[in-house]
Motif scaffolding. Structure first.
Motif, PDB file in Angstrom:
ATOM      1  N   LYS A 442      20.022  -3.086 -96.477  1.00 39.61           N
ATOM      2  CA  LYS A 442      20.298  -3.302 -95.053  1.00 39.61           C
ATOM      3  C   LYS A 442      19.802  -2.106 -94.255  1.00 39.61           C
ATOM      4  N   VAL A 443      20.095  -0.918 -94.779  1.00 39.72           N
ATOM      5  CA  VAL A 443      19.694   0.312 -94.096  1.00 39.72           C
ATOM      6  C   VAL A 443      18.169   0.435 -94.067  1.00 39.72           C
ATOM      7  N   LEU A 444      17.533   0.075 -95.151  1.00 40.21           N
ATOM      8  CA  LEU A 444      16.070   0.183 -95.211  1.00 40.21           C
ATOM      9  C   LEU A 444      15.401  -0.702 -94.168  1.00 40.21           C
ATOM     10  N   ASN A 445      15.973  -1.891 -93.959  1.00 42.46           N
ATOM     11  CA  ASN A 445      15.487  -2.767 -92.886  1.00 42.46           C
ATOM     12  C   ASN A 445      13.974  -2.997 -93.009  1.00 42.46           C
ATOM     13  N   SER A 446      13.536  -3.385 -94.191  1.00 42.18           N
ATOM     14  CA  SER A 446      12.111  -3.476 -94.485  1.00 42.18           C
ATOM     15  C   SER A 446      11.385  -4.504 -93.631  1.00 42.18           C
ATOM     16  N   GLU A 447      10.163  -4.148 -93.269  1.00 41.27           N
ATOM     17  CA  GLU A 447       9.338  -5.052 -92.470  1.00 41.27           C
ATOM     18  C   GLU A 447       7.960  -5.182 -93.111  1.00 41.27           C
ATOM     19  N   VAL A 448       7.414  -6.381 -93.075  1.00 40.36           N
ATOM     20  CA  VAL A 448       6.048  -6.584 -93.567  1.00 40.36           C
ATOM     21  C   VAL A 448       5.201  -7.192 -92.448  1.00 40.36           C
ATOM     22  N   LYS A 449       3.892  -7.036 -92.585  1.00 40.50           N
ATOM     23  CA  LYS A 449       2.978  -7.510 -91.546  1.00 40.50           C
ATOM     24  C   LYS A 449       1.825  -8.257 -92.210  1.00 40.50           C
ATOM     25  N   CYS A 490      -6.795 -13.471 -99.785  1.00 42.99           N
ATOM     26  CA  CYS A 490      -5.459 -12.925 -99.546  1.00 42.99           C
ATOM     27  C   CYS A 490      -5.354 -11.569-100.230  1.00 42.99           C
ATOM     28  N   LEU A 491      -5.364 -10.508 -99.436  1.00 47.13           N
ATOM     29  CA  LEU A 491      -5.462  -9.172-100.027  1.00 47.13           C
ATOM     30  C   LEU A 491      -4.440  -8.202 -99.434  1.00 47.13           C
ATOM     31  N   VAL A 492      -3.785  -7.472-100.318  1.00 45.33           N
ATOM     32  CA  VAL A 492      -2.895  -6.408 -99.855  1.00 45.33           C
ATOM     33  C   VAL A 492      -3.758  -5.213 -99.457  1.00 45.33           C
ATOM     34  N   GLN A 493      -3.476  -4.652 -98.283  1.00 45.49           N
ATOM     35  CA  GLN A 493      -4.260  -3.535 -97.773  1.00 45.49           C
ATOM     36  C   GLN A 493      -3.729  -2.206 -98.324  1.00 45.49           C
ATOM     37  N   LEU A 494      -4.604  -1.215 -98.376  1.00 42.30           N
ATOM     38  CA  LEU A 494      -4.192   0.113 -98.847  1.00 42.30           C
ATOM     39  C   LEU A 494      -3.101   0.650 -97.905  1.00 42.30           C
ATOM     40  N   PRO A 495      -1.947   1.026 -98.431  1.00 44.73           N
ATOM     41  CA  PRO A 495      -0.872   1.488 -97.554  1.00 44.73           C
ATOM     42  C   PRO A 495      -1.294   2.698 -96.704  1.00 44.73           C
ATOM     43  N   ASN A 496      -1.055   2.569 -95.399  1.00 44.37           N
ATOM     44  CA  ASN A 496      -1.367   3.631 -94.453  1.00 44.37           C
ATOM     45  C   ASN A 496      -0.270   3.582 -93.395  1.00 44.37           C
ATOM     46  N   THR A 497       0.450   4.697 -93.229  1.00 45.40           N
ATOM     47  CA  THR A 497       1.655   4.654 -92.392  1.00 45.40           C
ATOM     48  C   THR A 497       1.365   4.382 -90.915  1.00 45.40           C
ATOM     49  N   SER A 498       0.093   4.489 -90.494  1.00 44.83           N
ATOM     50  CA  SER A 498      -0.187   4.189 -89.086  1.00 44.83           C
ATOM     51  C   SER A 498      -0.524   2.709 -88.891  1.00 44.83           C
ATOM     52  N   LYS A 499      -0.756   1.992 -89.984  1.00 42.82           N
ATOM     53  CA  LYS A 499      -1.112   0.578 -89.861  1.00 42.82           C
ATOM     54  C   LYS A 499      -0.077  -0.328 -90.524  1.00 42.82           C
ATOM     55  N   THR A 500       0.630   0.235 -91.478  1.00 44.41           N
ATOM     56  CA  THR A 500       1.531  -0.569 -92.303  1.00 44.41           C
ATOM     57  C   THR A 500       2.955  -0.393 -91.813  1.00 44.41           C
ATOM     58  N   PRO A 501       3.686  -1.475 -91.603  1.00 47.42           N
ATOM     59  CA  PRO A 501       5.098  -1.273 -91.265  1.00 47.42           C
ATOM     60  C   PRO A 501       5.856  -0.723 -92.473  1.00 47.42           C
ATOM     61  N   ASN A 502       7.031  -0.186 -92.224  1.00 51.01           N
ATOM     62  CA  ASN A 502       7.785   0.426 -93.318  1.00 51.01           C
ATOM     63  C   ASN A 502       8.539  -0.648 -94.093  1.00 51.01           C
ATOM     64  N   SER A 503       7.949  -1.026 -95.217  1.00 46.87           N
ATOM     65  CA  SER A 503       8.644  -1.998 -96.062  1.00 46.87           C
ATOM     66  C   SER A 503       9.388  -1.291 -97.189  1.00 46.87           C
ATOM     67  N   GLY A 504       9.640  -0.010 -96.992  1.00 49.51           N
ATOM     68  CA  GLY A 504      10.469   0.730 -97.945  1.00 49.51           C
ATOM     69  C   GLY A 504       9.671   1.302 -99.098  1.00 49.51           C
ATOM     70  N   PRO A 505      10.345   2.083 -99.914  1.00 47.57           N
ATOM     71  CA  PRO A 505       9.684   2.757-101.036  1.00 47.57           C
ATOM     72  C   PRO A 505       9.409   1.812-102.208  1.00 47.57           C
ATOM     73  N   THR A 506       8.511   2.235-103.079  1.00 47.99           N
ATOM     74  CA  THR A 506       8.171   1.441-104.268  1.00 47.99           C
ATOM     75  C   THR A 506       9.030   1.930-105.422  1.00 47.99           C
ATOM     76  N   VAL A 507      10.268   1.526-105.394  1.00 48.76           N
ATOM     77  CA  VAL A 507      11.271   2.034-106.339  1.00 48.76           C
ATOM     78  C   VAL A 507      12.295   0.928-106.572  1.00 48.76           C
ATOM     79  N   ALA A 508      13.255   1.206-107.455  1.00 48.97           N
ATOM     80  CA  ALA A 508      14.479   0.396-107.581  1.00 48.97           C
ATOM     81  C   ALA A 508      14.212  -1.069-107.914  1.00 48.97           C
ATOM     82  N   SER A 509      13.155  -1.355-108.639  1.00 47.99           N
ATOM     83  CA  SER A 509      12.838  -2.744-109.022  1.00 47.99           C
ATOM     84  C   SER A 509      12.894  -3.665-107.815  1.00 47.99           C
ATOM     85  N   ARG A 510      12.439  -3.168-106.660  1.00 53.11           N
ATOM     86  CA  ARG A 510      12.589  -3.924-105.420  1.00 53.11           C
ATOM     87  C   ARG A 510      11.284  -4.531-104.920  1.00 53.11           C
TER      88      ARG A 510
END
Lengths: 717, 278
Positions: A442-449, A490-510
């Motif tokens: 809930k706190v992470l409030n992840s967003e994808v684009k 359909c391609l995932v883009q290279l993560p870049n914090t100025s273009k990518t919304p914060n969908s949280g860290p790559t951890v916790a089997s999430r």
């Protein structure tokens, strides 16, 4: 279930996929870290060697930090660089840069630091046995009934120990910072799991000296296993500071020896368990667990590891009366951090050993004893979270059946009667709660684009990184399979914090569990909103609408309510479950355990990509088996290891035959897979060794020296 | 650092006339390159020798097998001559480092580097190997058993190098063979204990026993006292307490990050027992 090929498979084979050290920038110089070789002390003087032109070097220390000298973490207590006092070996004191990498290394090797030494705790047992070393908040799960144990209940009381474990990612830690003074932007190229953590790390150390930090990952991230969760924040901070001061792009790639010595490891643990078992019903009625972790010199993210540790401490057994306490202990060693499993492997190490001991003492078959006590619908976790499925029990039944466990028990018993060497077979079970603990998601409030282009190409923007685990292949697959769109569009883009919304860290089997399922729902939502059957057709007949951007946020299921003060409620919405049976061959001459076969049944719900899932499982299982069998990092009196010639990572030659089966794959939900393969297998090695020899060893790993000691101690008795 | 690549043997000898205790010969590089990177070897004179054909190759010369010092382990593993004459030696080398390192590491380098854990040395010791040591003016042949003088030291002068390893063609003939390398994993491991053994039995007595150990002393060595004790005895005549006592005199195992001395000693005892019983 389609096993589509990883997008990075061919470029990795032909060498075109770029890892951090493959990137270069004009005028780039090289940096390295100068770190403490003293465990605890005050820095009296730093002597730079003669014969070097000091003006060629860029040097940064705590005194040069424009922002704050505290790395952002769940507990903010670790400085980027030591000021006057060092609290552990490996603590960074300076960042130093020079155009010539080799010369820089030679220069740093010749720097002499004078310390005034202070008392230090470097031994794991010295740290964990002394309750004066506790720091941070104690966690308690209190599920006591107040009922006194019946006098006939059988009491078992034991202490279990687990060691450090080294992540051993193929690509060492590395970072490139490129200061852009005109825009006041610090651009950082990172090999990391969590680009937004790195961003916060750079912005904290740089303060108002910069307007913004922009983080983009390298194309390839050569493994991480948790090791690139928080250390990159510290490294990026210091690299940025060097770039800011020198005005040049700076690259730091750690030497392997430095990486092994100073970065985060799995927390060593001491876990004390007391149980009371009813001999009539053969049910464990009451349990007390004291779960202790050696956090190192700073708390950093250890409280979160501790939380997961206590939440998995009871293993998969329904025990009506439970009290679990978790505490962090301080030592003068580098902070321990994230590692696949995150506190759970330690928990299962203890509890899966403990149930085996109870079964042996009461002369009950280990499988039957587990079956008696295992989670079933209607039971609850010690946090009162209800158990809603029998899937753990299903995993156990299936693995017992397919491994032919009961028959082999008898066969091995017979064989062992006439042989000096011994065969053994052992069980273990485990589970892993998907996603952040408690209210974390809930706190992470992840967003994808998502951006749909004029040619119906779908670009997916998520902050989650592909570190070799295949996340970018599988995430894209979850999107395009939902709407039946061609994979190459359909391609995932290279993560870049100025273009990518914060969908949280790559951890916790999430990653697949939270972000993948979100992308699947997102695809269906877009389909619904636009009202198309075929996206290609829709885009070509509505060209003026494209390119078009869509965003979606993760919404946590309202049933997930967790009281973080009292540790009551739903800690994780969905759990992955697993059971394992391992066969070993014990060599009497050399006291070595050889792994011969490992059977694993895992419930991760829907399997998105069979081949990737099996690969993840096999890798994790070997990592888990080796945790129990051979990997150790520290030896009392002899210190920590320097490299892989001593640190006994298993090779492919040591790999047993590994059988993996996923069950309950018809589930609509793809659950967490990242960590569970590491969680559950290790105890099966120890239990198989007990089956082979009748000897319990309560400390990992089961290296031959430890077995030799316990066998000769047994003979002396 | 000075790097020299002589064109031929003559050029090699020209470059090593003077004694120089900072001189190193580079062939496979699997030890030296690591020592250079770690700064253990510095300001040294490095002479590259892997390309010199006089130092390469495997041949039968009369009653001996002659292996050039810079022949790598893979070449030995693939050699027909070795397969036909010294199959035990060949088979045992499969546990050498890893397949990748085998393609680079050389037999002479493994000996000259002088590590207590050198994989080839215990094997060569029980095969009664000799070394051909050459300088510009002199060639001498010495028994491998007399080569080492201490931890990483040997009898060679700095103007000498090992040209070849000489193994009697029939070194394995008629013997029961035994080799066990014990380490923390199956490949890419540094041995904690290595035992190589040859024995033959006639009328249930051991007529010849040859035993060599690695990783238990400053350098790998033969266990002559035990060999002597065992010779002309049958299995039931052997007092294993006596063997343990003699072993105690012959080895000096240590405790380090990798292993413990008690463990090393007892594993060695167990291996000797198994070797004799099998």
């Amino acid at each position: 279930m389609k096993s589509i090929r990883k997008i990075d498979a061919i470029p990795k084979l032909n060498g075109s996929w770029k890892f951090l050290d493959d990137y270069s920038y004009e005028e780039m110089i090289h940096g390295q870290l100068l770190y403490s070789t003293c465990h605890h002390g005050t820095i009296k003087k730093i002597h730079f060697p003669d014969g070097y032109n000091l003006s060629e070097f860029t040097v940064v220390s705590a005194a040069n930090i424009p922002g704050e000298n505290i790395v952002p973490e769940p507990v903010c207590d670790q400085p980027y660089m030591a000021d006057k006092e060092v609290f552990h070996f490996g603590q960074v004191i300076m960042g130093i840069a020079h155009p010539n990498r080799k010369l820089l290394r030679e220069f740093i090797r010749k720097i002499k630091i004078e310390y005034e030494e202070l008392p230090a705790i470097i031994d794991i047992k010295e740290c964990l046995e002394n309750e004066d070393n506790v720091f941070g908040k104690e966690l308690i799960i209190d599920h006591r009934t107040g009922r006194k144990p019946d006098p006939n209940w059988i009491h078992h009381h034991k202490i279990y120990y687990t060691p450090h474990q080294e992540q051993a990612y193929l690509e060492p830690q590395g970072m490139i910072a490129v200061w852009q003074p005109k825009e006041k932007i610090m651009f950082v190229r990172a090999t990391c799991q969590c680009p937004f953590f790195v961003k916060e790390g750079v912005e904290t150390i740089m303060g108002s000296a910069i307007k913004e930090a922009v983080i983009e990952t390298s194309e390839g991230i050569g493994g991480a296993f948790g090791g690139k969760e928080d250390f990159p924040s510290l490294l990026a901070g210091i690299t940025s500071l060097l770039s800011y001061k020198s005005g040049k792009p700076v690259k730091i790639v750690l030497e392997r020896e430095d990486d092994i010595q100073i970065t985060t490891k799995r927390h060593p643990a001491r876990i004390e368990i007391e149980t009371w078992t009813d001999p009539e019903t053969r049910k464990i009625m009451k349990i007390y667990i004291d779960y202790r972790l050696d956090a190192g010199a700073y708390q950093t993210l250890s409280p979160v590891v501790l939380a997961r540790g206590v939440l998995h401490a009871i293993s998969g057994y329904s025990i009506p009366d439970a009290y679990i306490r978790g505490r962090l202990f301080r030592s003068n060693t580098p902070s321990n951090g994230a590692f696949r499993g995150f506190g759970a492997p330690q928990a299962f190490a203890a509890m899966e050993a403990h149930v085996e001991s109870i079964a042996a003492d009461m002369n009950i078959n280990p499988y039957k004893f587990r079956r008696k006590n295992i989670f079933r619908i209607g039971n609850e976790f010690p946090t009162t979270q209800p158990i809603l499925e029998n899937n753990l029990s299903d995993c156990l039944e299936r693995v017992i059946e397919k491994s032919n466990y009961l028959q082999k028990l008898e066969e091995f018993k017979e064989w062992n009667k006439t042989h000096k060497d011994k065969k053994g077979i052992g069980i273990s079970i485990g589970y892993h709660g998907g996603g952040y603990t408690g209210n974390g998601e809930k706190v992470l409030n992840s967003e994808v684009k998502v951006v749909i282009e004029k040619d119906a190409t779908v670009k997916i923007y998520v902050a989650n990184t592909d570190m070799g685990q295949g996340a970018h292949t599988t995430l894209a697959q979850m999107f395009f399979e939902a709407i039946d769109h061609p994979r190459e569009k359909c391609l995932v883009q290279l993560p870049n914090t100025s273009k990518t919304p914060n969908s949280g860290p790559t951890v916790a089997s999430r990653t697949i569990y939270i972000i993948g399922n979100l992308l699947r729902r997102f695809a269906l939502k877009i389909k619904d909103e636009l009202g198309f059957e075929n996206l290609d057709d829709y885009v070509s007949s509505n060209q003026n609408e494209f390119p078009r951007e869509f965003r979606m946020k993760f919404v946590q299921d309202p049933s997930v309510v967790f009281d973080e003060e009292n540790y009551v409620g739903v800690a994780y919405k969905d759990y992955s479950w697993a059971a394992c049976v391992t066969e070993i061959y014990f060599h009497a001459d050399t006291y070595q355990i050889e792994l011969t076969k490992s059977w694993n049944v895992i419930d991760i719900g829907k399997v998105v990509n069979q081949k990737i899932a099996v690969g993840q499982a096999e890798g994790g299982i070997l990592q888990g088996l080796a945790y129990g069998l051979c990997e150790f990092f520290y030896k009392a009196g002899y210190g920590r290891m320097h490299g892989f010639s001593d640190y006994a990572l298993p090779t492919t030659m040591d790999l047993p035959e590994i059988d993996v089966e996923f069950i309950h794959t018809d589930s609509p939900i793809a659950k967490g897979l990242g960590e569970i393969p590491m969680d559950f297998p290790a105890p099966s090695v120890r239990n198989a060794f007990h089956n082979a020899t009748g000897i319990f060893i309560d400390e990992y790993p089961l290296v031959p020296e430890r077995i030799f000691k316990s066998l000769t101690a047994d003979e002396r008795r | 650092m000075k790097f020299i690549r002589p064109n031929d043997m003559e050029g090699l000898f020209q470059n090593m006339e003077e004694n120089n205790d900072r001189r190193y010969f580079l062939a496979g590089g699997t030890d030296i390159n690591v020592q250079i990177k770690n700064g253990v070897i510095k300001n040294a004179e490095i002479i590259y020798i892997k390309h010199l054909k006089e130092l390469n190759g495997i041949q039968i010369v009369k009653d001996d097998i002659v292996i050039g010092a810079v022949t790598n382990i893979t070449e030995i593993l693939n050699s027909k001559i070795i397969k036909e004459n010294l199959p035990f030696f060949q088979r045992s080398l499969e546990s050498f480092a890893s397949p990748l390192l085998q393609t680079s590491a050389t037999i002479g380098g493994n000996i000259a580097n002088g590590s207590p854990t050198a994989d080839v040395v215990p094997l060569l010791l029980v095969l009664d190997a000799k070394l051909e040591i050459v300088s510009k003016t002199q060639t001498r042949i010495i028994e491998l058993n007399n080569f080492f003088t201490g931890y990483k030291t040997n009898i060679m002068k700095t103007n000498e190098l090992i040209r070849s390893i000489i193994i009697p063609r029939k070194a394995e003939n008629g013997f029961d063979t035994y080799f066990e390398k014990v380490g923390s994993r199956k490949s890419l491991m540094i041995s904690k204990v290595t035992l190589a053994g040859l024995k033959n039995i006639s009328h249930s007595k051991f007529t010849t026993v040859k035993l060599a150990v690695g990783s238990l002393n400053e350098y790998p060595r033969r266990l002559y006292k035990i060999e002597e004790y065992l010779t002309d005895k049958s299995l039931i005549e052997i007092n294993f307490l006596k063997v343990e006592e003699l072993l105690n005199e012959e080895i000096t195992p240590i405790t380090d990050l990798r292993s413990d001395k008690e463990y090393r000693y007892h594993v060695c005892v167990n291996l000797i027992r198994t070797f004799l019983n099998e």
